[in-house]
Scaffold this motif. Structure first.
Motif, PDB file in Angstrom:
ATOM      1  N   VAL A  19       6.851  -3.238   0.789  1.00  0.00           N
ATOM      2  CA  VAL A  19       6.016  -3.016  -0.396  1.00  0.00           C
ATOM      3  C   VAL A  19       6.191  -1.597  -0.918  1.00  0.00           C
ATOM      4  CG1 VAL A  19       3.662  -2.960  -1.280  1.00  0.00           C
ATOM      5  CG2 VAL A  19       4.321  -4.742   0.325  1.00  0.00           C
ATOM      6  N   ARG A  20       6.231  -0.642  -0.010  1.00  0.00           N
ATOM      7  CA  ARG A  20       6.392   0.752  -0.438  1.00  0.00           C
ATOM      8  C   ARG A  20       7.720   0.931  -1.182  1.00  0.00           C
ATOM      9  NH1 ARG A  20       8.760   5.233   1.567  1.00  0.00           N
ATOM     10  NH2 ARG A  20       9.209   4.350   3.637  1.00  0.00           N
ATOM     11  N   ALA A  21       8.787   0.304  -0.672  1.00  0.00           N
ATOM     12  CA  ALA A  21      10.083   0.396  -1.326  1.00  0.00           C
ATOM     13  C   ALA A  21      10.049  -0.263  -2.703  1.00  0.00           C
ATOM     14  CB  ALA A  21      11.160  -0.240  -0.456  1.00  0.00           C
ATOM     15  N   GLN A  22       9.375  -1.409  -2.796  1.00  0.00           N
ATOM     16  CA  GLN A  22       9.291  -2.108  -4.077  1.00  0.00           C
ATOM     17  C   GLN A  22       8.462  -1.325  -5.086  1.00  0.00           C
ATOM     18  OE1 GLN A  22       7.851  -5.897  -2.612  1.00  0.00           O
ATOM     19  NE2 GLN A  22       9.852  -6.851  -2.886  1.00  0.00           N
ATOM     20  N   ARG A  23       7.502  -0.564  -4.603  1.00  0.00           N
ATOM     21  CA  ARG A  23       6.699   0.273  -5.490  1.00  0.00           C
ATOM     22  C   ARG A  23       7.409   1.583  -5.835  1.00  0.00           C
ATOM     23  NH1 ARG A  23       3.582  -3.359  -7.733  1.00  0.00           N
ATOM     24  NH2 ARG A  23       1.626  -3.818  -6.669  1.00  0.00           N
ATOM     25  N   GLY A  24       8.506   1.870  -5.142  1.00  0.00           N
ATOM     26  CA  GLY A  24       9.233   3.095  -5.416  1.00  0.00           C
ATOM     27  C   GLY A  24       8.501   4.336  -4.953  1.00  0.00           C
ATOM     28  N   LEU A  25       7.741   4.228  -3.876  1.00  0.00           N
ATOM     29  CA  LEU A  25       6.941   5.342  -3.378  1.00  0.00           C
ATOM     30  C   LEU A  25       7.558   5.927  -2.112  1.00  0.00           C
ATOM     31  CD1 LEU A  25       3.339   3.862  -3.733  1.00  0.00           C
ATOM     32  CD2 LEU A  25       4.434   5.535  -5.234  1.00  0.00           C
ATOM     33  N   SER A  26       7.605   7.239  -2.028  1.00  0.00           N
ATOM     34  CA  SER A  26       7.994   7.900  -0.788  1.00  0.00           C
ATOM     35  C   SER A  26       6.815   7.898   0.171  1.00  0.00           C
ATOM     36  CB  SER A  26       8.419   9.346  -1.068  1.00  0.00           C
ATOM     37  OG  SER A  26       7.298  10.101  -1.519  1.00  0.00           O
ATOM     38  N   LEU A  27       7.102   8.201   1.421  1.00  0.00           N
ATOM     39  CA  LEU A  27       6.008   8.326   2.392  1.00  0.00           C
ATOM     40  C   LEU A  27       5.024   9.405   1.955  1.00  0.00           C
ATOM     41  CD1 LEU A  27       7.510   8.074   6.002  1.00  0.00           C
ATOM     42  CD2 LEU A  27       5.736   6.623   5.007  1.00  0.00           C
ATOM     43  N   SER A  28       5.556  10.507   1.441  1.00  0.00           N
ATOM     44  CA  SER A  28       4.690  11.614   1.033  1.00  0.00           C
ATOM     45  C   SER A  28       3.777  11.203  -0.125  1.00  0.00           C
ATOM     46  CB  SER A  28       5.530  12.824   0.622  1.00  0.00           C
ATOM     47  OG  SER A  28       6.265  13.320   1.721  1.00  0.00           O
ATOM     48  N   GLU A  29       4.328  10.472  -1.099  1.00  0.00           N
ATOM     49  CA  GLU A  29       3.531  10.072  -2.253  1.00  0.00           C
ATOM     50  C   GLU A  29       2.481   9.043  -1.855  1.00  0.00           C
ATOM     51  OE1 GLU A  29       2.171   9.894  -6.228  1.00  0.00           O
ATOM     52  OE2 GLU A  29       3.228  11.376  -5.011  1.00  0.00           O
ATOM     53  N   LEU A  30       2.850   8.075  -1.016  1.00  0.00           N
ATOM     54  CA  LEU A  30       1.877   7.088  -0.558  1.00  0.00           C
ATOM     55  C   LEU A  30       0.791   7.759   0.262  1.00  0.00           C
ATOM     56  CD1 LEU A  30       0.903   4.202  -0.307  1.00  0.00           C
ATOM     57  CD2 LEU A  30       2.483   3.883   1.613  1.00  0.00           C
ATOM     58  N   SER A  31       1.171   8.729   1.070  1.00  0.00           N
ATOM     59  CA  SER A  31       0.201   9.485   1.863  1.00  0.00           C
ATOM     60  C   SER A  31      -0.803  10.182   0.953  1.00  0.00           C
ATOM     61  CB  SER A  31       0.935  10.513   2.729  1.00  0.00           C
ATOM     62  OG  SER A  31       0.026  11.393   3.342  1.00  0.00           O
ATOM     63  N   ARG A  32      -0.298  10.791  -0.119  1.00  0.00           N
ATOM     64  CA  ARG A  32      -1.182  11.505  -1.037  1.00  0.00           C
ATOM     65  C   ARG A  32      -2.139  10.560  -1.739  1.00  0.00           C
ATOM     66  NH1 ARG A  32      -1.772  12.574  -6.259  1.00  0.00           N
ATOM     67  NH2 ARG A  32      -0.001  11.268  -6.855  1.00  0.00           N
ATOM     68  N   ARG A  33      -1.623   9.450  -2.242  1.00  0.00           N
ATOM     69  CA  ARG A  33      -2.451   8.525  -3.007  1.00  0.00           C
ATOM     70  C   ARG A  33      -3.491   7.821  -2.133  1.00  0.00           C
ATOM     71  NH1 ARG A  33       1.037   5.393  -7.647  1.00  0.00           N
ATOM     72  NH2 ARG A  33       2.247   7.177  -8.402  1.00  0.00           N
ATOM     73  N   ALA A  34      -3.096   7.470  -0.915  1.00  0.00           N
ATOM     74  CA  ALA A  34      -3.986   6.696  -0.043  1.00  0.00           C
ATOM     75  C   ALA A  34      -4.892   7.577   0.802  1.00  0.00           C
ATOM     76  CB  ALA A  34      -3.166   5.779   0.862  1.00  0.00           C
ATOM     77  N   GLY A  35      -4.603   8.885   0.855  1.00  0.00           N
ATOM     78  CA  GLY A  35      -5.396   9.764   1.706  1.00  0.00           C
ATOM     79  C   GLY A  35      -5.171   9.495   3.185  1.00  0.00           C
ATOM     80  N   VAL A  36      -3.952   9.055   3.513  1.00  0.00           N
ATOM     81  CA  VAL A  36      -3.573   8.767   4.900  1.00  0.00           C
ATOM     82  C   VAL A  36      -2.455   9.726   5.282  1.00  0.00           C
ATOM     83  CG1 VAL A  36      -2.628   7.046   6.483  1.00  0.00           C
ATOM     84  CG2 VAL A  36      -4.186   6.337   4.657  1.00  0.00           C
ATOM     85  N   GLY A  37      -2.539  10.318   6.467  1.00  0.00           N
ATOM     86  CA  GLY A  37      -1.542  11.292   6.892  1.00  0.00           C
ATOM     87  C   GLY A  37      -0.135  10.724   6.905  1.00  0.00           C
ATOM     88  N   LYS A  38       0.833  11.540   6.531  1.00  0.00           N
ATOM     89  CA  LYS A  38       2.225  11.092   6.520  1.00  0.00           C
ATOM     90  C   LYS A  38       2.679  10.665   7.908  1.00  0.00           C
ATOM     91  CE  LYS A  38       6.866  12.554   5.116  1.00  0.00           C
ATOM     92  NZ  LYS A  38       7.668  13.671   4.522  1.00  0.00           N
ATOM     93  N   ALA A  39       2.257  11.391   8.925  1.00  0.00           N
ATOM     94  CA  ALA A  39       2.632  11.037  10.301  1.00  0.00           C
ATOM     95  C   ALA A  39       2.050   9.671  10.679  1.00  0.00           C
ATOM     96  CB  ALA A  39       2.145  12.104  11.276  1.00  0.00           C
ATOM     97  N   THR A  40       0.824   9.398  10.223  1.00  0.00           N
ATOM     98  CA  THR A  40       0.204   8.096  10.497  1.00  0.00           C
ATOM     99  C   THR A  40       0.995   6.984   9.830  1.00  0.00           C
ATOM    100  OG1 THR A  40      -2.000   9.067  10.691  1.00  0.00           O
ATOM    101  CG2 THR A  40      -1.885   6.707  10.198  1.00  0.00           C
ATOM    102  N   LEU A  41       1.384   7.184   8.566  1.00  0.00           N
ATOM    103  CA  LEU A  41       2.172   6.174   7.868  1.00  0.00           C
ATOM    104  C   LEU A  41       3.510   5.944   8.554  1.00  0.00           C
ATOM    105  CD1 LEU A  41       1.600   7.071   4.102  1.00  0.00           C
ATOM    106  CD2 LEU A  41       0.601   5.182   5.404  1.00  0.00           C
ATOM    107  N   SER A  42       4.131   7.022   9.005  1.00  0.00           N
ATOM    108  CA  SER A  42       5.412   6.896   9.696  1.00  0.00           C
ATOM    109  C   SER A  42       5.259   6.070  10.969  1.00  0.00           C
ATOM    110  CB  SER A  42       5.971   8.286  10.028  1.00  0.00           C
ATOM    111  OG  SER A  42       7.217   8.186  10.688  1.00  0.00           O
ATOM    112  N   GLN A  43       4.163   6.298  11.688  1.00  0.00           N
ATOM    113  CA  GLN A  43       3.898   5.511  12.892  1.00  0.00           C
ATOM    114  C   GLN A  43       3.693   4.040  12.549  1.00  0.00           C
ATOM    115  OE1 GLN A  43       0.522   7.552  14.699  1.00  0.00           O
ATOM    116  NE2 GLN A  43       1.842   8.223  16.368  1.00  0.00           N
TER     117      GLN A  43
END
Length: 210
Positions: A19-43
């Motif tokens: 879904v993230r790829a289809q939305r064209g979002l980087s981990l950093s951008e998704l982290s910013r928008r969702a208020g979730v840490g980048k490390a958490t998303l990576s995990q």
């Protein structure tokens, strides 16, 4: 980690990456928008971590997909049986939510959850997409939706626009068992099998909780 937890984490990892790829979002951008840490998303995308209910719901809001598009594999066969032991519980501030099934009927998508409202806190939401339906099975539940407040007992039902700020509180000194249905229009759902869909990333959505 149980087999069920491994399965849910694996499904979440695959769906979230897609879904993230289809939305064209980087981990950093998704982290910013969702208020979730980048490390958490990576995990989460590696099939590790311990996603909370707030994390999963926040990701579903920002990505613009129902929760089931993140945590469920596609059902197969004419009969679907979901065993309690085979599903993982997503815990929030006051609620334990267990995804059971997504049901598609025409242009409407229903997500079915087993929901337990605990006695140790109130689950608060600033609002989200869709329509929320709850049927109480055991215990007494106080629901606030916008300016309305109602207390429900076993067999009682409430439905409301989930965009309203709302909260669930167990008020009888015992956990509340209930069935939660989230209703979405099918156009809100990202068809994960089709990588051409869902290219435009949605804006950030406020609020936390279910």
């Amino acid at each position: 980690m149980t087999a069920a937890e491994e399965t849910v984490r694996g499904v979440l990892a695959a769906n979230l990456k897609r879904v993230r790829a289809q939305r064209g979002l980087s981990l950093s951008e998704l982290s910013r928008r969702a208020g979730v840490g980048k490390a958490t998303l990576s995990q989460l995308e590696s099939g590790a971590g311990n996603p909370t209910l707030e994390t999963v719901l926040g990701l579903s809001r920002v990505l613009g997909v129902p929760i089931s598009d993140l945590v469920e594999a596609r059902p197969a066969g004419e009969v679907t049986v979901v065993r309690a032991a085979d599903t993982e519980v997503f815990s929030g501030r006051g609620v334990d939510l267990r995804p059971l099934r997504r049901i598609e009927a025409g242009d409407v998508v229903f997500e079915v959850f087993d929901q337990v409202v605990r006695i140790d806190g109130t689950q608060i939401s600033g609002g989200h997409g869709g329509t929320e339906h709850t049927v109480v099975q055991a215990g007494r539940l106080r629901v606030r939706a916008g300016r309305h407040e109602v207390e429900l007992g076993p067999g009682d039902y409430i439905g409301f626009d989930a965009a309203l700020p709302h909260s669930y509180t167990a008020v009888s000194g015992e956990p509340v068992r209930s069935v939660l249905l989230l209703q979405h229009r099918s156009e809100q759902r990202l068809h994960l099998a089709d990588p051409a869909e869902g290219q435009a990333p949605p804006g950030p959505a406020p609020g936390h909780g279910h």
